[in-house]
Design an enzyme around this catalytic site. Sequence first.
Site, PDB file in Angstrom:
ATOM      1  N   CYS A   1      13.419 -23.801 -31.890  1.00  0.00           N
ATOM      2  CA  CYS A   1      13.719 -25.230 -31.796  1.00  0.00           C
ATOM      3  C   CYS A   1      12.483 -26.034 -31.410  1.00  0.00           C
ATOM      4  CB  CYS A   1      14.845 -25.458 -30.789  1.00  0.00           C
ATOM      5  SG  CYS A   1      15.282 -27.190 -30.597  1.00  0.00           S
TER       6      CYS A   1
ATOM      7  N   CYS B   1      13.079 -28.908 -29.018  1.00  0.00           N
ATOM      8  CA  CYS B   1      13.278 -28.491 -27.616  1.00  0.00           C
ATOM      9  C   CYS B   1      11.954 -28.085 -26.967  1.00  0.00           C
ATOM     10  CB  CYS B   1      14.199 -27.282 -27.508  1.00  0.00           C
ATOM     11  SG  CYS B   1      15.613 -27.287 -28.584  1.00  0.00           S
ATOM     12  N   ASP B   2      11.157 -27.319 -27.677  1.00  0.00           N
ATOM     13  CA  ASP B   2      10.031 -26.628 -27.037  1.00  0.00           C
ATOM     14  C   ASP B   2       8.638 -27.079 -27.492  1.00  0.00           C
ATOM     15  OD1 ASP B   2      11.885 -25.103 -25.621  1.00  0.00           O
ATOM     16  OD2 ASP B   2      12.007 -23.591 -27.182  1.00  0.00           O
TER      17      ASP B   2
END
Length: 313
Positions: free
Chosen positions: A139, A142-143
Amino acid sequence: MSIEKIKTLIIGSGPAGYTAAIYASRADLKPVLYTGMEPGGQLTTTTEVDNFPGYPEGVEGPTMMVELQKQAERFGTDVRIGMVSEVKLNNKIGGKHIVKIDNDKAIEAETIIISTGASAKYLGLPSEERLKGGGVSACAVCDGFFYKGQDVAIVGGGDTAAEEATYLSNICSRVTMIVRKGEMRASKAMQHRVHARDNIVLKYFSEIEEVLGETVVEGVRIINNKTLEKEVIKVSGLFIAIGHKPNTEIFKGQLDMDDAGYIITKGKTTHTNYPGVFASGDVQDKEYRQAVTAAGTGCMAALDAERYLASLT
Ligand code: NDP
Protein backbone atom coordinates in the site's frame (compact mmCIF):
# COMPACT_ATOMS: atom_id res chain seq x y z
CA MET A 1 -26.79 -28.92 17.00
CA SER A 2 -28.40 -25.96 18.80
CA ILE A 3 -28.73 -22.74 16.84
CA GLU A 4 -27.94 -19.38 18.37
CA LYS A 5 -30.44 -16.73 17.21
CA ILE A 6 -29.24 -13.18 16.79
CA LYS A 7 -30.34 -9.94 15.15
CA THR A 8 -27.10 -8.91 13.50
CA LEU A 9 -24.01 -10.85 12.55
CA ILE A 10 -20.95 -8.93 11.45
CA ILE A 11 -18.32 -10.90 9.58
CA GLY A 12 -14.85 -9.36 9.60
CA SER A 13 -12.84 -7.17 11.93
CA GLY A 14 -11.30 -4.42 9.83
CA PRO A 15 -12.37 -0.76 9.99
CA ALA A 16 -15.63 -1.59 8.15
CA GLY A 17 -16.61 -4.43 10.52
CA TYR A 18 -15.80 -2.54 13.71
CA THR A 19 -17.49 0.65 12.55
CA ALA A 20 -20.59 -1.36 11.63
CA ALA A 21 -20.35 -2.90 15.12
CA ILE A 22 -20.15 0.49 16.85
CA TYR A 23 -23.26 1.73 15.04
CA ALA A 24 -25.18 -1.56 15.29
CA SER A 25 -24.57 -1.92 19.02
CA ARG A 26 -25.54 1.67 19.69
CA ALA A 27 -28.76 0.95 17.76
CA ASP A 28 -29.39 -1.99 20.08
CA LEU A 29 -29.01 -4.64 17.38
CA LYS A 30 -26.81 -6.62 19.80
CA PRO A 31 -24.31 -7.55 17.11
CA VAL A 32 -22.03 -10.55 17.23
CA LEU A 33 -18.80 -9.96 15.30
CA TYR A 34 -16.59 -12.79 14.11
CA THR A 35 -13.04 -11.64 13.53
CA GLY A 36 -11.90 -14.07 10.84
CA MET A 37 -8.38 -15.41 10.44
CA GLU A 38 -6.67 -12.04 10.65
CA PRO A 39 -8.24 -10.14 13.56
CA GLY A 40 -7.98 -6.44 12.79
CA GLY A 41 -7.67 -7.02 9.05
CA GLN A 42 -5.18 -5.54 6.62
CA LEU A 43 -4.25 -2.63 8.89
CA THR A 44 -2.53 -5.01 11.28
CA THR A 45 0.09 -5.61 8.58
CA THR A 46 0.96 -1.96 8.12
CA THR A 47 3.00 0.19 10.45
CA GLU A 48 1.94 3.79 10.95
CA VAL A 49 -1.44 5.03 9.75
CA ASP A 50 -1.02 8.74 9.09
CA ASN A 51 -4.10 9.47 7.03
CA PHE A 52 -7.00 8.46 9.29
CA PRO A 53 -8.72 11.66 10.43
CA GLY A 54 -8.45 12.35 14.13
CA TYR A 55 -4.94 11.06 14.73
CA PRO A 56 -2.75 14.17 14.27
CA GLU A 57 0.40 12.26 15.25
CA GLY A 58 -0.55 9.11 13.31
CA VAL A 59 -1.29 5.76 14.89
CA GLU A 60 0.13 2.26 14.53
CA GLY A 61 -2.25 0.12 12.44
CA PRO A 62 -2.54 -2.66 15.07
CA THR A 63 -3.12 -0.07 17.84
CA MET A 64 -5.91 1.53 15.88
CA MET A 65 -7.61 -1.82 15.41
CA VAL A 66 -7.42 -2.61 19.14
CA GLU A 67 -8.97 0.79 19.84
CA LEU A 68 -11.75 0.18 17.33
CA GLN A 69 -12.45 -3.19 18.94
CA LYS A 70 -12.60 -1.62 22.42
CA GLN A 71 -14.96 1.05 21.14
CA ALA A 72 -17.27 -1.59 19.62
CA GLU A 73 -17.17 -3.64 22.84
CA ARG A 74 -17.91 -0.57 24.96
CA PHE A 75 -21.38 -0.45 23.36
CA GLY A 76 -21.94 -4.17 23.77
CA THR A 77 -20.65 -5.84 20.60
CA ASP A 78 -19.86 -9.48 21.23
CA VAL A 79 -16.48 -9.89 19.51
CA ARG A 80 -15.53 -13.51 18.91
CA ILE A 81 -12.57 -15.19 17.31
CA GLY A 82 -13.72 -17.52 14.56
CA MET A 83 -14.17 -18.03 10.85
CA VAL A 84 -17.44 -18.25 9.02
CA SER A 85 -17.15 -21.52 7.15
CA GLU A 86 -20.54 -21.82 5.46
CA VAL A 87 -23.44 -19.54 4.64
CA LYS A 88 -27.02 -20.26 3.67
CA LEU A 89 -28.72 -17.02 2.79
CA ASN A 90 -32.48 -16.62 2.66
CA ASN A 91 -33.90 -14.64 -0.25
CA LYS A 92 -37.26 -13.84 1.41
CA ILE A 93 -37.82 -10.48 3.06
CA GLY A 94 -37.61 -11.11 6.80
CA GLY A 95 -36.11 -14.58 6.20
CA LYS A 96 -33.39 -15.81 8.55
CA HIS A 97 -29.88 -16.55 7.34
CA ILE A 98 -27.96 -19.55 8.62
CA VAL A 99 -24.23 -19.31 9.13
CA LYS A 100 -21.78 -21.92 10.32
CA ILE A 101 -18.75 -20.95 12.35
CA ASP A 102 -15.56 -23.02 12.11
CA ASN A 103 -17.60 -25.90 10.61
CA ASP A 104 -19.13 -26.37 14.01
CA LYS A 105 -21.38 -23.78 15.60
CA ALA A 106 -24.55 -22.57 13.82
CA ILE A 107 -26.03 -19.09 13.98
CA GLU A 108 -29.38 -17.84 12.69
CA ALA A 109 -29.13 -14.14 11.90
CA GLU A 110 -31.82 -11.69 10.87
CA THR A 111 -29.24 -9.46 9.25
CA ILE A 112 -25.66 -10.01 8.15
CA ILE A 113 -23.05 -7.36 7.52
CA ILE A 114 -20.21 -8.73 5.40
CA SER A 115 -16.92 -6.94 5.97
CA THR A 116 -14.49 -9.69 5.07
CA GLY A 117 -12.21 -7.33 3.15
CA ALA A 118 -9.75 -8.08 0.41
CA SER A 119 -6.24 -9.40 0.59
CA ALA A 120 -3.38 -7.92 -1.38
CA LYS A 121 -1.75 -10.39 -3.68
CA TYR A 122 1.95 -10.96 -3.19
CA LEU A 123 4.59 -12.47 -5.47
CA GLY A 124 5.16 -15.44 -3.19
CA LEU A 125 8.94 -15.10 -2.82
CA PRO A 126 10.49 -16.16 0.52
CA SER A 127 12.58 -12.95 0.57
CA GLU A 128 9.42 -10.90 0.06
CA GLU A 129 7.69 -12.70 2.94
CA ARG A 130 10.70 -12.13 5.23
CA LEU A 131 10.78 -8.39 4.53
CA LYS A 132 7.07 -7.64 4.89
CA GLY A 133 6.97 -4.73 7.31
CA GLY A 134 10.70 -4.18 6.69
CA GLY A 135 10.25 -2.27 3.45
CA VAL A 136 7.92 -4.55 1.51
CA SER A 137 4.44 -3.05 1.41
CA ALA A 138 1.26 -3.53 -0.59
CA CYS A 139 0.00 0.00 0.00
CA ALA A 140 1.83 3.06 -1.32
CA VAL A 141 -0.73 5.48 0.11
CA CYS A 142 -0.20 3.93 3.58
CA ASP A 143 3.57 3.54 3.60
CA GLY A 144 5.03 5.70 0.80
CA PHE A 145 5.73 8.61 3.12
CA PHE A 146 8.34 6.58 5.03
CA TYR A 147 10.51 6.54 1.90
CA LYS A 148 10.52 10.28 1.38
CA GLY A 149 13.55 11.30 -0.68
CA GLN A 150 14.60 7.67 -1.17
CA ASP A 151 14.60 5.26 -4.11
CA VAL A 152 11.81 2.69 -4.26
CA ALA A 153 10.48 0.07 -6.66
CA ILE A 154 6.94 -0.99 -7.48
CA VAL A 155 5.79 -4.23 -9.15
CA GLY A 156 2.77 -4.37 -11.43
CA GLY A 157 1.44 -2.77 -14.59
CA GLY A 158 -2.24 -2.23 -13.77
CA ASP A 159 -4.08 0.94 -12.76
CA THR A 160 -3.12 0.47 -9.12
CA ALA A 161 0.58 0.19 -9.91
CA ALA A 162 0.43 3.18 -12.27
CA GLU A 163 -1.47 5.27 -9.76
CA GLU A 164 0.79 4.29 -6.88
CA ALA A 165 3.95 4.86 -8.94
CA THR A 166 2.71 8.36 -9.72
CA TYR A 167 1.88 8.93 -6.06
CA LEU A 168 5.32 7.68 -4.98
CA SER A 169 7.08 9.85 -7.59
CA ASN A 170 5.83 12.92 -5.69
CA ILE A 171 7.53 11.72 -2.51
CA CYS A 172 10.50 9.59 -3.51
CA SER A 173 13.63 10.43 -5.50
CA ARG A 174 13.27 7.63 -7.97
CA VAL A 175 10.59 5.01 -8.61
CA THR A 176 11.45 1.91 -10.62
CA MET A 177 8.35 0.27 -12.03
CA ILE A 178 8.75 -3.43 -12.72
CA VAL A 179 6.32 -4.74 -15.35
CA ARG A 180 6.40 -8.36 -16.42
CA LYS A 181 5.03 -7.79 -19.94
CA GLY A 182 6.19 -5.41 -22.68
CA GLU A 183 3.32 -3.06 -21.88
CA MET A 184 1.22 -1.90 -18.99
CA ARG A 185 -2.30 -3.13 -18.47
CA ALA A 186 -3.22 0.25 -16.97
CA SER A 187 -5.55 2.61 -18.84
CA LYS A 188 -3.93 4.94 -21.35
CA ALA A 189 -4.67 7.94 -19.13
CA MET A 190 -2.81 6.31 -16.24
CA GLN A 191 0.07 5.36 -18.51
CA HIS A 192 0.39 8.95 -19.71
CA ARG A 193 0.70 10.08 -16.10
CA VAL A 194 3.49 7.59 -15.51
CA HIS A 195 5.35 8.60 -18.68
CA ALA A 196 5.07 12.26 -17.73
CA ARG A 197 7.20 11.72 -14.63
CA ASP A 198 10.96 12.02 -15.10
CA ASN A 199 11.69 10.09 -11.93
CA ILE A 200 9.74 6.94 -12.85
CA VAL A 201 11.97 4.40 -14.58
CA LEU A 202 10.13 1.60 -16.38
CA LYS A 203 11.54 -1.89 -16.57
CA TYR A 204 9.47 -3.96 -18.99
CA PHE A 205 9.65 -7.75 -19.38
CA SER A 206 11.03 -7.74 -15.86
CA GLU A 207 10.33 -9.83 -12.80
CA ILE A 208 11.75 -9.83 -9.30
CA GLU A 209 13.96 -12.78 -8.50
CA GLU A 210 14.84 -11.75 -5.00
CA VAL A 211 14.28 -8.94 -2.55
CA LEU A 212 17.66 -8.09 -1.05
CA GLY A 213 18.35 -7.27 2.59
CA GLU A 214 18.28 -9.16 5.86
CA THR A 215 15.91 -7.15 8.05
CA VAL A 216 15.18 -4.17 5.81
CA VAL A 217 14.93 -3.88 2.05
CA GLU A 218 18.23 -2.86 0.46
CA GLY A 219 17.45 -3.65 -3.15
CA VAL A 220 15.87 -6.01 -5.64
CA ARG A 221 17.41 -8.38 -8.14
CA ILE A 222 15.34 -8.42 -11.30
CA ILE A 223 15.54 -10.62 -14.35
CA ASN A 224 14.54 -9.72 -17.88
CA ASN A 225 12.28 -12.59 -18.93
CA LYS A 226 13.26 -12.16 -22.62
CA THR A 227 17.04 -11.79 -22.41
CA LEU A 228 17.45 -13.47 -18.98
CA GLU A 229 19.75 -10.59 -18.06
CA LYS A 230 19.86 -9.84 -14.35
CA GLU A 231 20.20 -6.50 -12.64
CA VAL A 232 20.41 -5.33 -9.04
CA ILE A 233 18.58 -2.10 -8.24
CA LYS A 234 19.21 -0.42 -4.89
CA VAL A 235 15.97 0.60 -3.23
CA SER A 236 14.82 0.98 0.35
CA GLY A 237 11.16 0.21 -0.29
CA LEU A 238 9.34 -2.27 -2.48
CA PHE A 239 5.66 -1.86 -3.25
CA ILE A 240 3.65 -4.78 -4.54
CA ALA A 241 0.69 -3.68 -6.69
CA ILE A 242 -0.37 -6.80 -8.53
CA GLY A 243 -3.99 -6.75 -7.50
CA HIS A 244 -6.24 -7.68 -4.61
CA LYS A 245 -8.48 -10.63 -4.03
CA PRO A 246 -11.77 -10.01 -2.24
CA ASN A 247 -12.52 -12.53 0.49
CA THR A 248 -15.82 -13.72 -0.90
CA GLU A 249 -15.33 -17.45 -1.53
CA ILE A 250 -18.00 -18.53 0.96
CA PHE A 251 -20.65 -16.33 -0.67
CA LYS A 252 -20.08 -17.53 -4.24
CA GLY A 253 -23.23 -18.81 -5.95
CA GLN A 254 -25.44 -16.74 -3.64
CA LEU A 255 -24.42 -13.10 -3.68
CA ASP A 256 -24.07 -11.09 -6.89
CA MET A 257 -20.41 -10.37 -7.59
CA ASP A 258 -18.43 -8.79 -10.38
CA ASP A 259 -15.89 -10.72 -12.46
CA ALA A 260 -13.16 -10.18 -9.87
CA GLY A 261 -15.37 -11.48 -7.04
CA TYR A 262 -16.26 -8.14 -5.41
CA ILE A 263 -19.77 -8.10 -3.94
CA ILE A 264 -22.14 -5.84 -5.85
CA THR A 265 -24.14 -3.44 -3.70
CA LYS A 266 -27.24 -1.57 -4.82
CA GLY A 267 -26.81 2.09 -5.81
CA LYS A 268 -25.36 4.17 -3.02
CA THR A 269 -26.43 1.67 -0.35
CA THR A 270 -24.79 -1.42 1.14
CA HIS A 271 -27.72 -3.70 0.21
CA THR A 272 -26.77 -6.90 -1.62
CA ASN A 273 -29.16 -8.98 -3.74
CA TYR A 274 -30.37 -10.77 -0.55
CA PRO A 275 -32.70 -8.92 1.83
CA GLY A 276 -31.05 -8.33 5.18
CA VAL A 277 -27.54 -8.96 3.85
CA PHE A 278 -25.25 -5.95 3.54
CA ALA A 279 -21.65 -5.52 2.41
CA SER A 280 -19.18 -2.89 3.54
CA GLY A 281 -15.50 -2.13 3.15
CA ASP A 282 -13.04 -3.53 0.63
CA VAL A 283 -15.16 -6.61 -0.05
CA GLN A 284 -17.37 -4.34 -2.17
CA ASP A 285 -14.87 -1.63 -3.12
CA LYS A 286 -11.97 -2.11 -5.48
CA GLU A 287 -11.71 1.58 -6.17
CA TYR A 288 -10.84 3.46 -2.96
CA ARG A 289 -9.78 0.79 -0.45
CA GLN A 290 -8.95 3.20 2.38
CA ALA A 291 -9.52 2.63 6.09
CA VAL A 292 -11.66 5.74 6.28
CA THR A 293 -13.85 4.78 3.31
CA ALA A 294 -14.22 1.26 4.70
CA ALA A 295 -15.28 2.73 8.04
CA GLY A 296 -17.77 4.97 6.21
CA THR A 297 -19.44 2.06 4.46
CA GLY A 298 -19.42 0.07 7.73
CA CYS A 299 -21.51 2.85 9.24
CA MET A 300 -23.83 2.77 6.22
CA ALA A 301 -24.27 -1.01 6.52
CA ALA A 302 -25.31 -0.75 10.18
CA LEU A 303 -27.80 2.00 9.34
CA ASP A 304 -29.13 -0.06 6.41
CA ALA A 305 -29.50 -3.10 8.69
CA GLU A 306 -31.29 -1.06 11.34
CA ARG A 307 -33.71 0.41 8.78
CA TYR A 308 -34.30 -3.00 7.23
CA LEU A 309 -35.22 -4.51 10.61
CA ALA A 310 -37.45 -1.53 11.41
CA SER A 311 -39.26 -1.99 8.08
CA LEU A 312 -40.24 -5.54 9.09
CA THR A 313 -42.18 -4.50 12.16
P1 NDP B 1 -4.97 -5.56 -12.19
O1 NDP B 1 -5.38 -6.98 -12.07
O2 NDP B 1 -5.66 -4.68 -13.17
O3 NDP B 1 -3.42 -5.51 -12.61
C1 NDP B 1 -2.49 -6.31 -11.97
C2 NDP B 1 -1.12 -6.04 -12.56
O4 NDP B 1 -0.17 -6.83 -11.84
C3 NDP B 1 -1.00 -6.44 -14.03
O5 NDP B 1 -0.10 -5.57 -14.68
C4 NDP B 1 -0.41 -7.84 -13.94
O6 NDP B 1 0.40 -8.18 -15.03
C5 NDP B 1 0.49 -7.69 -12.74
N1 NDP B 1 0.75 -8.95 -12.08
C6 NDP B 1 -0.16 -9.85 -11.61
N2 NDP B 1 0.45 -10.88 -11.02
C7 NDP B 1 1.78 -10.63 -11.10
C8 NDP B 1 2.94 -11.32 -10.68
N3 NDP B 1 2.84 -12.47 -10.03
N4 NDP B 1 4.14 -10.78 -10.95
C9 NDP B 1 4.23 -9.60 -11.59
N5 NDP B 1 3.20 -8.89 -12.03
C10 NDP B 1 1.97 -9.40 -11.77
O7 NDP B 1 -5.01 -5.00 -10.69
P2 NDP B 1 -5.09 -3.50 -10.16
O8 NDP B 1 -5.01 -3.58 -8.69
O9 NDP B 1 -4.12 -2.64 -10.86
O10 NDP B 1 -6.55 -3.02 -10.57
C11 NDP B 1 -7.71 -3.72 -10.12
C12 NDP B 1 -8.95 -3.04 -10.69
O11 NDP B 1 -9.13 -1.77 -10.06
C13 NDP B 1 -8.88 -2.77 -12.18
O12 NDP B 1 -10.15 -2.96 -12.74
C14 NDP B 1 -8.46 -1.33 -12.26
O13 NDP B 1 -8.85 -0.72 -13.47
C15 NDP B 1 -9.18 -0.75 -11.05
N6 NDP B 1 -8.49 0.46 -10.55
C16 NDP B 1 -8.85 1.66 -11.05
C17 NDP B 1 -8.22 2.80 -10.63
C18 NDP B 1 -8.65 4.09 -11.19
O14 NDP B 1 -9.37 4.09 -12.18
N7 NDP B 1 -8.25 5.19 -10.60
C19 NDP B 1 -7.14 2.78 -9.64
C20 NDP B 1 -6.81 1.46 -9.21
C21 NDP B 1 -7.46 0.35 -9.65
P3 NDP B 1 -0.22 -8.68 -16.45
O15 NDP B 1 -0.77 -7.48 -17.10
O16 NDP B 1 0.99 -9.24 -17.09
O17 NDP B 1 -1.23 -9.73 -16.11
